[in-house]
Design a protein around this motif. Sequence first.
Motif, mmCIF file in Angstrom:
data_model
loop_
_atom_site.group_PDB
_atom_site.id
_atom_site.type_symbol
_atom_site.label_atom_id
_atom_site.label_comp_id
_atom_site.label_asym_id
_atom_site.label_seq_id
_atom_site.Cartn_x
_atom_site.Cartn_y
_atom_site.Cartn_z
ATOM 1 N N ARG A 1 2.335 -15.826 6.471
ATOM 2 C CA ARG A 1 3.046 -14.772 5.738
ATOM 3 C C ARG A 1 3.323 -13.597 6.674
ATOM 4 O O ARG A 1 2.700 -13.472 7.736
ATOM 5 N N SER B 1 3.275 -9.521 7.303
ATOM 6 C CA SER B 1 2.559 -8.340 6.850
ATOM 7 C C SER B 1 3.490 -7.397 6.097
ATOM 8 O O SER B 1 4.668 -7.269 6.431
ATOM 9 N N ARG C 1 4.209 3.803 4.132
ATOM 10 C CA ARG C 1 3.565 4.022 5.434
ATOM 11 C C ARG C 1 4.627 4.152 6.494
ATOM 12 O O ARG C 1 5.500 3.288 6.614
ATOM 13 N N SER D 1 -9.176 -9.912 4.811
ATOM 14 C CA SER D 1 -8.885 -8.785 5.690
ATOM 15 C C SER D 1 -9.972 -7.704 5.599
ATOM 16 O O SER D 1 -9.673 -6.521 5.616
ATOM 17 N N SER E 1 -4.536 3.842 6.079
ATOM 18 C CA SER E 1 -5.642 2.888 6.145
ATOM 19 C C SER E 1 -6.126 2.622 7.567
ATOM 20 O O SER E 1 -6.526 3.537 8.276
ATOM 21 N N HIS E 2 -6.021 1.369 8.003
ATOM 22 C CA HIS E 2 -6.566 0.964 9.297
ATOM 23 C C HIS E 2 -5.563 1.185 10.424
ATOM 24 O O HIS E 2 -5.866 0.872 11.574
ATOM 25 N N SER F 1 0.807 -1.222 0.000
ATOM 26 C CA SER F 1 0.000 0.000 0.000
ATOM 27 C C SER F 1 0.836 1.266 0.000
ATOM 28 O O SER F 1 0.553 2.199 0.748
ATOM 29 N N LYS G 1 -10.873 -1.689 -2.984
ATOM 30 C CA LYS G 1 -11.944 -2.271 -2.193
ATOM 31 C C LYS G 1 -12.796 -1.130 -1.670
ATOM 32 O O LYS G 1 -12.345 0.004 -1.590
ATOM 33 N N TYR H 1 -3.079 -17.898 8.862
ATOM 34 C CA TYR H 1 -4.451 -18.027 8.379
ATOM 35 C C TYR H 1 -4.863 -19.493 8.473
ATOM 36 O O TYR H 1 -4.122 -20.380 8.046
#
Length: 546
Positions: A487, A489, A22, A368, A116-117, A19, A379, A501
């Motif tokens: 995995r 992040s 950040r 997610s 984002s979050h 993304s 999204k 997961y």
Amino acid sequence: MSIQTVATTPFAGQLPGTSGLRKKVAVFQQPHYLENFVQALFDVLHGNAPAAGQTLVLGGDGRFHNRAAVQTILKMAAARGYGKVLVGQGGILSTPATSAVIRRRGASGGIILSASHNPGGPDGDFGIKYNATNGGPAPEKLTQAIYERTQTLGQYRLSDAADIPLDTLGTHVMDGMAIEVIDPVADYAAVQRELFDFAAIRRLFASGFRLRYDAMWAVGGPYAKAIIEGELGAPAGTVVNAEPKEDFGGLHPDPNPAYADDLIAHLMAPDAPDMGAASDGDADRNMILGRGFIVSPSDSLAVLTAHATKVPGYARGLAGVARSMPTSTAADRVAKALGIACYETPTGWKFFGNLLDDGKITLCGEESYGTGSNHVREKDGLWAVLFWLNLVAATGQSVEQMVRGLWAEHGRCVYSRHDYDGIPTEKANALMAELRAQLPSLGGQTVEGQRIAWADDFAYTDPVDGSVSQKQGVRVVLEDSSRVVFRLSGTGTEGATLRVYLERHEPDAARHDVPAQEALAPLVTLARTLARIEHHTGMAQPTVMT
Ligand code: VG1
Ligand code: CO
């Protein structure tokens, strides 16, 4: 007004991951830091030429540092010779709205200011990313080129014009560049109106249907207020925590069971509304709840796929569907029944871009809390909520009934993600390296009483452009098709996060109400043993379970 050239030194920007860039706010506040990234972006996009005649879209999720960054970028865009910048009022544009504006206005691209979050505020995170002319996240070759350019940059250019008033709609001129302060909701709402049966949703609310939409003090608030309460007639107060705050009220704007606990409490209460929903910092994620019932994001994608033709925008059927690799296989089962293709992509929305552009898929989603379609190239949190509302209106079924219908037909894909946050980077890398080293010998082995069918490191070849992405996550699949995926992040800003997961298919309806953590316990044991999680991280329990 004139254009200034400022000398700078290269900085060690992170390799842009899923993304963009950040970092902590303090990092972005360092002199020249943001400027270096933006100059590198413009250099990569335009070479030595001015961006004459091109339109740039600009906005962010309103977090701390958003306004200052908008003013800087406007001045740099003017120096670069852009024809026009469309900037959201107050410097605000959600991620899906930016995508919608780029596409509807024929812009050459857009800059989104968001982490984002991730939490915001002076001690929180800030971020910047570029979306291309299709409205979607920049492809990897572009982010790689930006990163390389930041390593050699010696100067940047910006206008010395005064700041632009961002809070009122209107047009301005800065060193020959037009700036239009636009309504951040208008284009986005127009897109949604073309897809959904607003009249049916209006009737649903008029009949007394109750929704609680928690905007988590983030940018989704103004959009949900305008569309759900404004256009669709839901009672005032349906959208809560709706004013965007620079620090998201000190909370974590991440709609999942850990951080949206207040919303969950409301939906579990005796007087619960019919449906609950939440969106994240930049409003691209969504969480859906029924009364007393939490919908897993993987199931949400499968339900939307199964019922899509009941929504006007998808009435002609779906070209196909895609999910990120760690997302459960519920959508695959629905796609198979519908006779449409289901693609499995690496984590990150950018991997859906080619499939959407090429018309191979119509819907896509990630575990997610991300769901979306070909209407934009991000999204879209509120879109998912409107989709569910439209389905409730069209079918007369509750949220829970629709999910149970999915389980009855296809079995339940019991699912959970366990995150281990804040691991020292070397330790997380060592864990993954050890796991990868075991891969060749895992198939056929029995670990913690469970027989492994096969294991690999997921690699993806893009069906449209043939590009290959390696090492996208370690998959361990059992003989009954249960699986564990590991995995790291790519979006954290503090140390490393290990994501584990877990998925197990339960065909037996009598066992559909067994809590997910209980049903998945054997897989958790397997994961902990295989990856020696406690040995490497010192953590006996995950930080967050979703
Ligand atoms: C996470 C999610 C991934 C999502 C990404 C961006 O990435 O797992 O599915 O696409 O965030 O979402 P990672 O690398 O941390 O697992 V957002 O809402 O930041 O645009
Ligand atoms: Co987001």
